[in-house]
Design a protein around this motif. Sequence first.
Motif, PDB file in Angstrom:
ATOM      1  N   THR A 129      39.849  36.339  32.815  1.00 59.35           N
ATOM      2  CA  THR A 129      39.525  37.229  33.922  1.00 59.35           C
ATOM      3  C   THR A 129      38.043  37.054  34.228  1.00 59.35           C
ATOM      4  OG1 THR A 129      41.201  38.817  33.233  1.00 59.35           O
ATOM      5  CG2 THR A 129      39.500  39.619  34.744  1.00 59.35           C
ATOM      6  N   ARG A 132      33.662  38.790  38.383  1.00 63.61           N
ATOM      7  CA  ARG A 132      33.614  39.319  39.747  1.00 63.61           C
ATOM      8  C   ARG A 132      34.289  38.350  40.704  1.00 63.61           C
ATOM      9  NH1 ARG A 132      29.889  36.578  42.754  1.00 63.61           N
ATOM     10  NH2 ARG A 132      28.289  35.434  41.672  1.00 63.61           N
ATOM     11  N   ASP A 133      34.650  38.847  41.885  1.00 61.66           N
ATOM     12  CA  ASP A 133      35.155  37.966  42.931  1.00 61.66           C
ATOM     13  C   ASP A 133      34.060  36.974  43.288  1.00 61.66           C
ATOM     14  OD1 ASP A 133      37.582  39.288  43.040  1.00 61.66           O
ATOM     15  OD2 ASP A 133      36.930  40.647  44.626  1.00 61.66           O
ATOM     16  N   ASP A 135      33.039  34.581  41.473  1.00 65.58           N
ATOM     17  CA  ASP A 135      32.298  34.235  40.262  1.00 65.58           C
ATOM     18  C   ASP A 135      32.030  32.727  40.248  1.00 65.58           C
ATOM     19  OD1 ASP A 135      31.688  33.564  37.479  1.00 65.58           O
ATOM     20  OD2 ASP A 135      32.392  35.578  37.004  1.00 65.58           O
ATOM     21  N   ARG A 151      40.574  37.499  40.444  1.00 60.99           N
ATOM     22  CA  ARG A 151      39.759  37.224  39.261  1.00 60.99           C
ATOM     23  C   ARG A 151      40.571  36.763  38.060  1.00 60.99           C
ATOM     24  NH1 ARG A 151      36.057  41.909  37.779  1.00 60.99           N
ATOM     25  NH2 ARG A 151      38.068  42.651  37.132  1.00 60.99           N
TER      26      ARG A 151
END
Length: 157
Positions: A129, A132-133, A135, A151
Amino acid sequence: MSMDVRAAVAMDAAPISHLLATAIRHSCTGVLAPDDVARLVGTNCSLPRLTAEIGIPGGAPGWLGWLVVAEPDGRIVGAAAGGVPGASTGEIYTLCTAPDRRRRGIGGALLAAIGDRMRPLEARRQQVTLLRDGDPALAFFTARGFTGEGRRLVRAL
């Protein structure tokens, strides 16, 4: 270039904490609110937490422990943690490299080593995961076969 990936030991806790804080700040500052960055650092880089986690590899169900890559001078330049919390699925909880050491094979070596620890526990896939979006790690993981939306990413082991 061959990487020496090893299990973390107690004296690695502070350098891992520093590395994680640096990596989080590097990828999240300017994208997330300063309070959110500080919260991520506080939660993920807690020295007591890391010290405890290093002390229990294999001691908690599904926990595989911390792995590190160190330079010859001892500087920790990569760290990863993972486990196999459920049937056939390995989870990468953390994987980071020093921002000044990226694109040198450290992340790939850590990913391979953590996969090697997951297979004997019958993990057939890995999940991660992202923090953050958008990333920056998304490109790293997709280049290594991870797919998914948002994510949450997964790949076959």
